[in-house]
Design a protein around this motif. Structure first.
Motif, PDB file in Angstrom:
ATOM      1  N   GLU A   1       3.171   8.099 -10.285  1.00 17.63           N
ATOM      2  CA  GLU A   1       3.607   8.373 -11.350  1.00 17.63           C
ATOM      3  C   GLU A   1       4.316   9.727 -11.660  1.00 17.63           C
ATOM      4  OE1 GLU A   1       0.932   6.821 -14.836  1.00 17.63           O
ATOM      5  OE2 GLU A   1      -0.387   6.257 -13.083  1.00 17.63           O
TER       6      GLU A   1
ATOM      7  N   ARG B   1      -3.324   4.963  -4.116  1.00 17.51           N
ATOM      8  CA  ARG B   1      -3.127   3.965  -3.043  1.00 17.51           C
ATOM      9  C   ARG B   1      -4.110   2.862  -2.875  1.00 17.51           C
ATOM     10  NH1 ARG B   1      -3.929   7.572   1.126  1.00 17.51           N
ATOM     11  NH2 ARG B   1      -5.439   8.305  -0.232  1.00 17.51           N
TER      12      ARG B   1
ATOM     13  N   THR C   1       0.924   3.438  -6.522  1.00 16.57           N
ATOM     14  CA  THR C   1       1.765   3.726  -7.516  1.00 16.57           C
ATOM     15  C   THR C   1       1.995   5.316  -7.538  1.00 16.57           C
ATOM     16  OG1 THR C   1       1.322   1.897  -8.934  1.00 16.57           O
ATOM     17  CG2 THR C   1       2.288   3.749  -9.944  1.00 16.57           C
TER      18      THR C   1
ATOM     19  N   CYS D   1       5.255  -0.468  -1.553  1.00 18.99           N
ATOM     20  CA  CYS D   1       4.539  -1.211  -0.488  1.00 18.99           C
ATOM     21  C   CYS D   1       5.083  -0.730   0.693  1.00 18.99           C
ATOM     22  CB  CYS D   1       4.730  -2.654  -0.805  1.00 18.99           C
ATOM     23  SG  CYS D   1       3.947  -3.870   0.358  1.00 18.99           S
TER      24      CYS D   1
ATOM     25  N   ALA E   1       7.212   5.211 -12.768  1.00 18.69           N
ATOM     26  CA  ALA E   1       6.348   4.782 -12.106  1.00 18.69           C
ATOM     27  C   ALA E   1       6.790   4.111 -10.745  1.00 18.69           C
ATOM     28  CB  ALA E   1       5.427   3.552 -12.910  1.00 18.69           C
ATOM     29  N   TYR E   2       6.372   4.662  -9.907  1.00 19.90           N
ATOM     30  CA  TYR E   2       7.143   4.327  -8.364  1.00 19.90           C
ATOM     31  C   TYR E   2       6.218   3.321  -7.912  1.00 19.90           C
ATOM     32  CZ  TYR E   2      10.631   7.927  -9.064  1.00 19.90           C
ATOM     33  OH  TYR E   2      11.480   8.838  -9.348  1.00 19.90           O
ATOM     34  N   ARG E   3       6.451   2.163  -7.801  1.00 21.82           N
ATOM     35  CA  ARG E   3       5.376   1.237  -7.253  1.00 21.82           C
ATOM     36  C   ARG E   3       5.716   0.868  -6.044  1.00 21.82           C
ATOM     37  NH1 ARG E   3       5.680  -1.925 -12.830  1.00 21.82           N
ATOM     38  NH2 ARG E   3       4.636  -0.605 -14.225  1.00 21.82           N
TER      39      ARG E   3
ATOM     40  N   THR F   1      -0.380  -0.427  -0.515  1.00 24.91           N
ATOM     41  CA  THR F   1       0.449  -0.446  -1.581  1.00 24.91           C
ATOM     42  C   THR F   1       0.076   0.710  -2.465  1.00 24.91           C
ATOM     43  OG1 THR F   1      -1.398  -1.666  -2.664  1.00 24.91           O
ATOM     44  CG2 THR F   1       0.335  -3.113  -1.577  1.00 24.91           C
TER      45      THR F   1
END
Length: 875
Positions: free
Chosen positions: A234, A219, A232, A243, A239-241, A230
């Motif tokens: 994994e 984070r 990620t 916000c 990969a979950y990005r 924001t």
């Protein structure tokens, strides 16, 4: 067999008396040197080595409370010790007093004992720190615990905030451990809804397959500093990005459109809040308008799942579901709706309504799926939900970033070569701002502290850092909270029965005046200042009783924190002294006679505190340090407790807040150094520092709630940069989330987003860059020498007692020179400047230009400072 012991002095003419507590003195005799002895009194008649042997009966030497305590009440340097501590193998060796205590069978003189101690080559904790390499964040982080914290997102001034936790982010809310979650809050209080049976609203969701043996979540705040989360996640090859941020439901988010919340309403929603009946009545009248606003704040969340594999892979999402209450997901709209019909969330997948609560999506290599969630602070009707669904996520995100950037642009600038510290300074300022509530543009503001309402002591570093960064208007508005809530008799109390707020609040007002010299403001609050001062004076007068001589005479009594300790606590009285002293300063221009009256009261209180403190120190047992020497101690209050209560000279249960040392460290007499009652250069300050470092710190960090301890400030005042850096880095690395820079209150996951702790970190950062010392401005007293390896350090527009400061210090390539430019040119500029310029390789300058160089301290003194100066060190 009852003990016979010996006290050795190096010389002088020791004279005084011996007192035994929980035991009886049977006799004294001079075994070295010529002395007159009468009962319990002695007087050595010639200078030179002296030895006094003492016999006792009825002693208590076993572990436990009420041990035999011996006080050697000499005219100079009186001291006490537990009789059970006397041992010939490890004598009670007190070099500051040129005295030692051993058993009578040990015939060594003081000089021989001192030689034996020196031969061991041992070091105190602070001496060891001075001999070690300077601490860094990376080294500290290798040894300290790593805490993760929920993230708070909001708008500033508006008490409608959200907490976000991902993958069990170290939170103290039961039921959140197995979810990603979002919780709307009215500051420190949960949002309750009729649809949830008035239970706290919390919405659970999930991205990825769920909890596994890996934890591959990172984070970060947007740009490292903005309140936009924001990161990620994994999960296998996906990969979950993500916000998340807070904005408004419909209108634009700008400084001019932000309304805020009335400070009393926000205050009422802080844990521990206290109000007078009149304040309660006013708050109730304001509540309907604040609870029925024209638009909600909204948590905007987006997660983009990207397949990083060379083959197709699945991504999983689960949309927000309330922790309580019956609901449905409307697949035609993506609206999460309670049975009442109100909409609590809007969920989409790739821009289309979420077809059901849980979903798996097959992604081709390199492909992405975008999950979005909009969650209003409280549920809204369908018409408003349709309008909210039409909001553009990217536009809202850009608007939110601009909103926070503009705030930073109005503050002073610290440009530091250590990226983490530079980001923490900026992020920290915005974290303070995020939970400072009040009506814009100029209403009174409540500088809250984590989930709690403002406290005169704990809000102090928050307000003072705002002032340091040039946010004088917000600091003034935050100070008005304490005056607007002042009781009719002048008492200031807002939280949990704490009794120290009056003095602490007056002190912060005085600090604001030192920064701004705002005489118009002082003129408008003068009557309230006097009212609070008179309250303190009346309180003090009630304690001017002869039976309290040396036990709290002229000192005020009451608790300073959560523990119910209604005593004459030194910390409490130090704040009262600071409050009276600063009030006298503020009123000097307006009412010199009033100012002089308050100044005299302040100095009288200071003397009364000192009288009781030195009596307490004389009666408190000395304790061993790491070099084999022993050090005087003190109790946290002036009553009859002998020494730190954690040593249990008297029966008691002192364990609280996760430590035995709470009262002796976090609300300790060491505060008196910070509170200007004991000078940083006095021997007593050294004693307080030394035993605190040995008994009550790990890696020079206090236990449990470490930012309650002011020893880092004392280190800087005493020129102990290495000790300061040890405390600075180890405390921050352990208590702050290393990714989002949010601070906990305690090491055991208690009280998130604790801005009191964060503000002391920020003030320590400010002090390592600059601190005032009477008519002298000290620059860079605590920076790591590693900061001079790169572009150096600069400060632009920071506020000081002497006016705005601009500073630039940097090395040349090859480190053959270090130069500094200084500007502090207001009409109240300092008389002198001392700047510390440590060489990155530890070298000492061969020539200095622009001032007098001290190679031991690595400082340059600029005497008769004219407002601007340039210094060059050549190596």
């Amino acid at each position: 067999m009852e003990p016979i012991i010996a006290i050795e002095w190096a010389g002088g003419f020791p004279q005084g008396a011996v007192e035994a507590r929980h035991g009886t003195l049977k006799g004294l005799q001079a075994a070295r040197g010529e002395a007159e002895i009468k009962e319990d009194r002695f007087q050595f008649l010639k200078d030179g080595p002296c030895r006094l042997e003492l016999a006792f009966s009825g002693t208590r030497l076993q572990p436990g409370p009420n041990p035999t305590l011996i006080t050697v009440r000499t005219r100079e340097n009186p001291f006490s010790f537990f009789l059970r501590d006397v041992c010939r193998n490890h004598p009670i060796f007190i070099p500051d007093y040129s005295a030692a205590v051993t058993d009578a069978g040990d015939s060594r003189s003081y000089a021989q004992i001192a030689d034996a101690m020196a031969a061991r080559g041992l070091q105190t904790a602070l001496q060891a720190l001075a001999s070690q390499p300077e601490e860094s964040f990376e080294e500290a982080a290798r040894h300290t615990r790593r805490l993760r914290c929920e993230t708070w997102l909001g708008l500033s001034r508006d008490y409608r905030i959200f907490a976000v936790g991902l993958r069990g982010d170290g939170q103290d809310t039961a039921g959140c451990e197995m979810w990603d979650w979002i919780a709307p809050r009215f500051h420190g209080m949960p949002v309750t809804l009729p649809e949830t049976g008035d239970a706290a609203a919390r919405y659970n969701f999930m991205m990825g397959r769920g909890f596994g043996c890996e934890h591959r979540l990172t984070r970060r705040l947007e740009e490292g500093v903005l309140p936009i989360l924001t990161g990620t996640l994994e999960d296998g090859d996906i990969a979950y990005r993500f916000c998340a941020f807070t904005s408004l439901e419909a209108g634009p988010l700008t400084r001019t459109t932000l309304r805020g919340t009335h400070f009393l309403v926000a205050d009422k929603h802080g844990a521990g809040n206290m109000m007078t009946p009149e304040q309660e009545t006013l708050c109730r009248s304001l509540l309907p308008e604040e609870m029925n606003r024209e638009e909600e704040t909204v948590l905007y969340f987006r997660a983009e799942a990207v397949n990083t594999a060379p083959v197709p892979r699945y991504a999983w999402f689960k949309t927000a579901a309330p922790g309580a209450g019956s609901f449905t997901l409307d697949s035609a709209t993506g609206f999460g709706k309670f049975d009442s019909g109100r909409v609590f969330s809007i969920a989409t997948l790739n821009g289309q309504p979420m077809p059901q609560e849980e979903i798996a999506v097959l992604l081709q290599p390199g492909a992405a799926a975008v999950f979005e969630l909009r969650l209003p602070h409280r549920p809204i009707d369908e018409a408003r939900a349709r309008a909210l669904a039409a909001q553009d996520f990217d536009a809202r995100r850009g608007e939110c970033a601009r909103f926070w950037r503009e705030k930073l642009a109005s503050a002073a600038k610290f440009r530091l070569p250590e990226k983490r510290v530079a980001e923490m300074a900026q992020a920290g300022l915005l974290h303070l701002d995020l939970v400072t509530y009040g009506l814009e543009p100029d209403g009174t503001a409540a500088a809250t502290i984590g989930v709690y309402c403002p406290i005169g002591s704990e809000s102090a570093p928050i307000i003072q850092f705002m002032d340091s960064m040039g946010w004088h208007d917000l600091a003034r508005r935050s100070l008005m909270y304490f005056l607007d809530k002042q009781h009719e008799d002048g008492f200031i109390q807002n939280f949990g029965g704490y009794m120290l707020e009056t003095g602490a609040a007056l002190w912060s007002m005085g600090e604001h005046f030192r920064y701004t010299r705002d005489e118009i403001w002082v003129d408008g609050i003068a009557d309230k200042l006097v009212k609070s001062c008179d309250y303190l004076i009346r309180w003090r007068n009630r304690n001017q009783r002869e039976e309290l001589r040396g036990r709290g005479y002229g000192m005020i009594d009451g608790k300073v924190g959560d523990p119910e300790d209604p005593f004459h606590i030194f910390m409490l009285n130090g704040y009262a002294y600071l409050g009276l002293s600063r009030a006298a300063e503020m009123l000097a221009f307006k009412d010199p006679r009033q100012s002089e009256r308050l100044r005299a009261e302040a100095e009288s209180l200071r003397q009364d505190i000192r009288d009781s403190f030195f009596e307490v120190m004389a009666k408190s047992p000395v304790v061993p340090l790491g070099d084999g020497s022993w050090c005087p101690t003190a109790a946290p209050w002036a009553e009859d407790n002998r020494g730190p209560v954690c040593l249990y000279a008297e029966p008691g249960q002192w364990f609280t807040h996760g430590t035995f040392t709470c009262r002796d460290s976090l609300t300790a007499p060491l505060y008196l150094v910070y509170q200007e009652v004991i000078g940083a250069g006095e021997a007593a300050a050294g004693f307080l520092e030394n035993y605190h470092a040995e008994l009550m710190c790990a890696r020079n960090v206090a236990l449990s709630q470490p930012y309650y301890s002011r020893h880092p400030w004392a280190h800087l005042k005493r020129g102990e940069a290495k000790a300061f850096l040890k405390a600075y880095y180890n405390c921050a690395s352990a208590l702050a989330d290393r990714e989002t820079y949010t601070f906990w209150e305690h090491f055991f996951h208690a009280s998130p987003h604790k801005t009191h702790e964060e503000a002391w970190f920020l003030m320590e950062t400010r002090w390592m860059l600059y601190m005032e010392d009477e008519d002298t401005l000290r620059l860079l007293p605590g920076i790591p020498r590693a900061w001079m390896e790169a572009e150096g350090v600069s400060v632009e527009g920071a506020a000081t007692y002497f006016g705005p400061l601009t500073l630039k210090a940097a090395p040349s390539p090859g480190y053959n020179t270090i130069s500094a430019r200084i500007r502090c040119g207001s009409d109240r500029k300092p008389a002198r400047v001392i700047i510390r310029l440590p060489h990155p390789q530890g070298r000492r300058a061969v020539r200095a230009e622009g001032g007098l160089y001290d190679p031991a301290a690595e400082t340059v003194l600029i005497d008769d400072f004219r407002g601007e100066a340039e210094v060059v060190l050549r190596f």
